[in-house]
Design a protein around this motif. Structure first.
Motif, PDB file in Angstrom:
ATOM      1  N   GLN A  60       0.498   6.179   4.149  1.00 35.60           N
ATOM      2  CA  GLN A  60       0.123   7.538   3.339  1.00 35.60           C
ATOM      3  C   GLN A  60       0.460   8.555   4.292  1.00 35.60           C
ATOM      4  O   GLN A  60       0.581   9.814   3.675  1.00 35.60           O
TER       5      GLN A  60
ATOM      6  N   VAL B 184      -3.782   0.124   4.431  1.00 27.95           N
ATOM      7  CA  VAL B 184      -3.901   1.034   3.216  1.00 27.95           C
ATOM      8  C   VAL B 184      -3.671   2.323   3.342  1.00 27.95           C
ATOM      9  O   VAL B 184      -2.652   3.201   2.802  1.00 27.95           O
TER      10      VAL B 184
ATOM     11  N   ALA C 155       0.848  -1.375  -0.071  1.00 26.92           N
ATOM     12  CA  ALA C 155      -0.136  -0.018   0.163  1.00 26.92           C
ATOM     13  C   ALA C 155       1.000   1.125  -0.092  1.00 26.92           C
ATOM     14  O   ALA C 155       0.617   2.108  -0.777  1.00 26.92           O
TER      15      ALA C 155
ATOM     16  N   MET D 260      -5.224   6.953  -2.171  1.00 29.58           N
ATOM     17  CA  MET D 260      -4.928   5.473  -1.369  1.00 29.58           C
ATOM     18  C   MET D 260      -5.397   5.988   0.328  1.00 29.58           C
ATOM     19  O   MET D 260      -6.116   5.124   0.690  1.00 29.58           O
TER      20      MET D 260
ATOM     21  N   ARG E 126      -1.159   9.777  -2.888  1.00 25.54           N
ATOM     22  CA  ARG E 126      -1.278   9.139  -1.572  1.00 25.54           C
ATOM     23  C   ARG E 126      -2.692   9.754  -1.121  1.00 25.54           C
ATOM     24  O   ARG E 126      -3.380   9.147  -0.396  1.00 25.54           O
TER      25      ARG E 126
ATOM     26  N   ALA F  70       1.828   1.708  -3.649  1.00 22.15           N
ATOM     27  CA  ALA F  70       0.804   2.185  -4.130  1.00 22.15           C
ATOM     28  C   ALA F  70       0.457   3.684  -4.109  1.00 22.15           C
ATOM     29  O   ALA F  70       0.202   4.445  -4.885  1.00 22.15           O
ATOM     30  N   GLY F  71       0.860   4.010  -2.949  1.00 20.89           N
ATOM     31  CA  GLY F  71       0.709   5.600  -2.705  1.00 20.89           C
ATOM     32  C   GLY F  71       1.518   6.416  -3.453  1.00 20.89           C
ATOM     33  O   GLY F  71       1.574   7.317  -3.911  1.00 20.89           O
TER      34      GLY F  71
END
Length: 219
Positions: free
Chosen positions: A79, A75, A26, A38, A35, A29-30
């Motif tokens: 961030q 998740v 996660a 997410m 960010r 992914a951010g």
């Protein structure tokens, strides 16, 4: 709900298991997708799972809700640190970390007390439900403030027009292997007292993590 000791163990440990498995992927992914996006996604999942847990009709539903809740928390959590690093510099970054540390410390201290107060107020049959349902207004407030305060754009690959590169940067193979390795590493500590056979997953987790390391060097 008539939960067994095993059910109670999963209610407590299921959250930590999914949280730990999705945390690293996660965060990546951010980096790639944005960010803000997410964070909002994780908040929606966490808040929805909290309501699900609060309304759970049986131990199985409660356990599944806790798995989803842990994933949502996994998740959104990375961030926060990532946004502080990106949008603050110098003394401002120090103040941001100070506020983050203070709020985290206060939350850790107040959370159990507030949970106990809710159980005392609403009784042992329904009080535990309110420890989950209380997250709903907090989650909604987080989403509203994110819409008001977070820098735009939230979805960064759309701005760059580089979806193919973004997909490569997400490294789905590496994320999958790392997730499986962490799952094999954590599961024995979560479920080892229920079934001793899962301790055999530990050597497998080391193999998977070694494969992940080799893949990342290649990738």
């Amino acid at each position: 709900l008539g939960a067994s000791p095993s059910d109670l163990q999963w209610v407590l440990s299921g959250y930590a298991l999914t949280f730990g498995v999705v945390l690293v992927a996660a965060g990546r992914a951010g980096d790639v997708l944005g960010r803000g996006l997410m964070f909002a996604l994780g908040t929606v999942v966490f808040t929805g799972a909290s309501v699900w847990a609060g309304l759970a009709p049986d131990p199985g539903s409660l356990t599944l809700a806790r798995f989803v809740q842990g994933a949502g928390s996994g998740v959104l959590t990375p961030q926060v640190m990532g946004m502080m690093q990106r949008y603050f510099r110098g003394a401002e970054l120090g103040r941001a970390y100070g506020w983050f540390g203070m709020i985290s410390g206060v939350s850790v201290a107040v959370g159990p007390l507030l949970g106990g107060a809710l159980v005392g107020l609403f009784g042992t049959d329904d009080g535990w439900r309110w420890t989950f349902l209380l997250n709903a207004p907090i989650g909604i407030a987080c989403l509203v403030l994110a819409l008001l305060w977070f820098p735009r754009p939230w979805f960064e690959p759309a701005r760059r027009g580089a979806r193919g590169r973004a997909a490569r940067n997400l490294d789905p193979v590496g994320s999958l292997v790392l997730g499986l390795g962490l799952l094999a590493l954590l599961l024995p500590f979560v479920y080892g007292r229920e079934d001793g056979r899962v301790w055999w997953l530990l050597p497998g987790s080391l193999v998977l993590l070694a494969l992940w390391w080799a893949w990342e060097r290649f990738y």
